[in-house]
Design an enzyme around this catalytic site. Structure first.
Site, PDB file in Angstrom:
ATOM      1  N   LYS A 122       0.709  -1.712  -0.021  1.00 37.34           N
ATOM      2  CA  LYS A 122      -0.140   0.124   0.009  1.00 37.34           C
ATOM      3  C   LYS A 122       0.351   1.560  -0.163  1.00 37.34           C
ATOM      4  O   LYS A 122       0.958   2.398  -0.475  1.00 37.34           O
ATOM      5  CB  LYS A 122      -0.477  -0.442   1.170  1.00 37.34           C
ATOM      6  CG  LYS A 122      -1.872   1.039   0.944  1.00 37.34           C
ATOM      7  CD  LYS A 122      -2.475   1.234   2.477  1.00 37.34           C
ATOM      8  CE  LYS A 122      -1.919   1.297   3.757  1.00 37.34           C
ATOM      9  NZ  LYS A 122      -1.236   2.959   4.298  1.00 37.34           N
ATOM     10  N   ASN A 123       2.117   1.231   0.950  1.00 38.34           N
ATOM     11  CA  ASN A 123       2.591   2.226   0.785  1.00 38.34           C
ATOM     12  C   ASN A 123       3.999   2.399  -0.102  1.00 38.34           C
ATOM     13  O   ASN A 123       4.462   3.876  -0.785  1.00 38.34           O
ATOM     14  CB  ASN A 123       3.417   2.415   2.794  1.00 38.34           C
ATOM     15  CG  ASN A 123       2.298   2.612   3.417  1.00 38.34           C
ATOM     16  OD1 ASN A 123       1.497   2.758   3.095  1.00 38.34           O
ATOM     17  ND2 ASN A 123       2.892   2.455   4.292  1.00 38.34           N
ATOM     18  N   CYS A 176      -5.574  11.822  12.256  1.00 33.05           N
ATOM     19  CA  CYS A 176      -5.976  10.587  12.683  1.00 33.05           C
ATOM     20  C   CYS A 176      -5.721  10.217  14.231  1.00 33.05           C
ATOM     21  O   CYS A 176      -5.323  11.199  14.519  1.00 33.05           O
ATOM     22  CB  CYS A 176      -6.038  10.321  11.508  1.00 33.05           C
ATOM     23  SG  CYS A 176      -3.796   9.158  11.836  1.00 33.05           S
ATOM     24  N   ARG A 233      -0.651  14.661  12.743  1.00 35.59           N
ATOM     25  CA  ARG A 233       0.682  14.723  11.530  1.00 35.59           C
ATOM     26  C   ARG A 233       0.373  15.451  10.653  1.00 35.59           C
ATOM     27  O   ARG A 233      -0.322  16.270   9.525  1.00 35.59           O
ATOM     28  CB  ARG A 233      -0.443  13.759  10.500  1.00 35.59           C
ATOM     29  CG  ARG A 233      -0.937  12.294  11.012  1.00 35.59           C
ATOM     30  CD  ARG A 233      -0.349  10.997  11.416  1.00 35.59           C
ATOM     31  NE  ARG A 233       0.484  11.177   9.407  1.00 35.59           N
ATOM     32  CZ  ARG A 233      -0.725   9.726   9.477  1.00 35.59           C
ATOM     33  NH1 ARG A 233      -1.078   9.012   9.806  1.00 35.59           N
ATOM     34  NH2 ARG A 233       0.523   9.316   8.023  1.00 35.59           N
ATOM     35  N   ASP A 255       4.439   0.537  11.831  1.00 38.17           N
ATOM     36  CA  ASP A 255       3.398   0.325  11.412  1.00 38.17           C
ATOM     37  C   ASP A 255       3.188  -1.467  12.537  1.00 38.17           C
ATOM     38  O   ASP A 255       1.770  -1.590  11.642  1.00 38.17           O
ATOM     39  CB  ASP A 255       3.457   0.158  10.049  1.00 38.17           C
ATOM     40  CG  ASP A 255       3.132   1.605   9.264  1.00 38.17           C
ATOM     41  OD1 ASP A 255       3.459   1.716   8.118  1.00 38.17           O
ATOM     42  OD2 ASP A 255       2.988   1.716  10.650  1.00 38.17           O
ATOM     43  N   ARG A 294      -8.492  -0.597   4.807  1.00 39.71           N
ATOM     44  CA  ARG A 294      -7.388   0.632   3.836  1.00 39.71           C
ATOM     45  C   ARG A 294      -6.679  -0.465   3.521  1.00 39.71           C
ATOM     46  O   ARG A 294      -6.131  -0.026   2.619  1.00 39.71           O
ATOM     47  CB  ARG A 294      -7.533   1.145   4.570  1.00 39.71           C
ATOM     48  CG  ARG A 294      -8.690   2.699   5.184  1.00 39.71           C
ATOM     49  CD  ARG A 294      -8.757   3.762   5.858  1.00 39.71           C
ATOM     50  NE  ARG A 294      -7.091   4.127   5.143  1.00 39.71           N
ATOM     51  CZ  ARG A 294      -6.509   5.744   5.729  1.00 39.71           C
ATOM     52  NH1 ARG A 294      -7.582   6.012   6.558  1.00 39.71           N
ATOM     53  NH2 ARG A 294      -6.087   5.767   4.900  1.00 39.71           N
TER      54      ARG A 294
END
Ligand code: EPZ
Length: 424
Positions: free
Chosen positions: A22-23, A118, A123, A306, A398
């Site tokens: 994803k990243n 979030c 952020r 993460d 997500r």
């Protein structure tokens, strides 16, 4: 509001194919905006996750035709490219900020609202804006909007105060079409940045040094379409290694790059997990979980933030006391109070959490607060006695493609249901 219902107690056994990262996918999709040729950008190994569809909609709103079929994504520039990112997308996904660099490089202007904060912290984007300003971008912030523009981007030396992943990626993408050379000092070194470099060079850009703290970019006149396969997702891989370990199972993950998980494998071995690897797979054998003295999250190649939440879940079942230090984000312990509902023993103080391993976790109704916290709750539920209900699983969707299917094929008893949202 969809939820997972998990019956704990089953060992996970078998093998799993890990999809694209994803990243990596998100900055590379943003970088496809740089393509000013007739040829499309075609990306392979694309996971079917929620954030893909958000970024796909953003590119559509900017004037690109985006087609997703199987695990392939095709991005083709339309006749007119727009420079304003619709508000609803900025609020929905922080990674929309990655579009600033390529839109400024391609069009010389961009307008967007602030990305939402979030549950893992405020952020900020100060490092992004400061770096862009040093490339000659005028940044105006008023009424919650950022309007940035540049007659032309001029290569320069940029010194990042912190090795921010997003700021490094945004600034690389801003610099690839700039006049002259740019050097980014104190750059982030994540594998996803190397992937972005390799993708940009396939488009005809000139980027060198990704994976080190000094990245050199020589501006080129234009970037074109290309075919590119993104790297496997090291965070998804780490999550499933931990799922196997917490259930005492034996699982092999294929189509991964084990060296991307060196710090994670080292920490799992320290926690008593037996692991074997080949050049493109890792296998968890069973092991007796034991506490680790300290788990400190750091920028790559340190232990990734993460995987702090999934590893915390694993450590709730490890004999002894483990100290968790979350040094990257300010508020990334939201999962701890949910784990306590499952009878985990955790005490949180600022960026530190002390976990004392317990013999048994007990199934409970818990809330996912972000995608990695949600993943941690699934892992704990797999090992808990009885039934757990994990609410707000859209967070998990997500970044994890159909987690219930992946775990189910390894023997987990996990169902997705559209339960009532009982939370206040
Ligand atoms: C990327 O976020 C990842 N997201 C995150 O993954 C990951 O946790 C993070 O890097 C760290 O590895 C994507 O790649 C899409 P940072 P990013 O800028 O770029 C501070 C997931 O679960 N900071 O390296 O936002 C920031 O507040 C997600 O997949 C500033 O102060 O991370 C944080 O404390 C979550 N000013 C630290 O730096 C800035 O301008 C690291 O943030 C930018 C960041």
């Amino acid at each position: 509001m969809e939820q997972f219902v998990v019956e704990g107690g089953n060992r996970l056994d078998g093998s799993l194919l890990v999809k694209g990262a994803k990243n990596s996918m998100l900055p590379i999709m943003a970088a496809s905006v740089l393509n000013s040729s007739e040829e499309s950008v075609v990306l392979h190994n694309i996971p079917n996750i929620y954030d893909l569809h958000v970024m796909k909609n953003i590119l559509g709103a900017l004037g690109f035709e985006v087609v997703y079929r199987g695990d392939t994504l095709q991005v083709t520039p339309g006749a007119e490219i727009h420079h304003t990112i619709p508000d609803e997308f900025m609020k929905e996904m922080r990674s929309s900020i990655f579009l600033m660099g390529p839109l400024l490089a391609r069009l010389g202007k961009v307008k967007l609202t602030y990305p939402g904060g979030c549950s893992i912290g405020p952020r900020p984007i100060d490092l992004h804006l400061k770096g862009l300003a040093s490339l000659g971008v005028q940044v105006r912030e008023e009424n919650g909007y950022i309007e940035a523009s540049a007659e032309k981007l001029l290569g320069t030396d940029i010194h990042l105060d912190y090795p921010s992943v997003g700021a490094t990626e945004n600034l690389i993408m801003a610099a690839v079409l700039a006049h002259g050379k740019t050097i980014i000092h104190n750059a982030a070194k994540e594998p996803e940045i190397v992937d972005l470099q390799n993708f940009l060079n396939t488009m005809g850009c000139q980027v060198r040094g990704a994976g080190t703290e000094k990245i050199r970019i020589a501006g080129v006149p234009a970037a074109g379409g290309c075919h590119y396969r993104i790297i496997p997702d090291r965070i998804v891989a780490g999550t499933y290694l931990m799922a196997a370990a917490i259930t005492g199972g034996q699982v092999t993950l294929h189509n991964i790059i084990p060296t991307h998980l060196d710090a994670v494998v080292a920490k799992l071995k320290e926690a008593g997990v037996e692991i074997q690897g080949t050049e493109d797979s890792l296998t968890v054998l069973n092991g007796r979980l034991q506490a680790v003295e300290t788990l400190r999250t750091l920028p790559y190649p340190g232990f990734p933030t993460d995987l702090q939440a999934p590893m915390s879940a694993l450590l709730t079942k490890a004999r002894g006391d483990s100290l968790i230090v979350e040094s990257v984000f300010e508020a990334r312990f939201q999962h701890m109070q949910e784990l306590i509902k499952m009878k985990a023993q955790v005490s949180v103080k600022g960026r530190n959490a002390l976990i004392t391993g317990v013999e048994r976790l007990v199934g409970a109704q818990v809330n996912a607060t972000d995608l990695r916290a949600g993943a941690a709750l699934v892992l704990a539920a797999l090992a808990a006695e009885g039934t757990s209900v994990i609410q707000h699983v859209w967070h998990i969707d997500r970044g994890y493609e159909c987690m219930e299917k992946a775990l189910g094929q390894l023997g987990a008893r996990i169902q997705r249901t559209s339960g009532l949202d009982l939370s206040p």
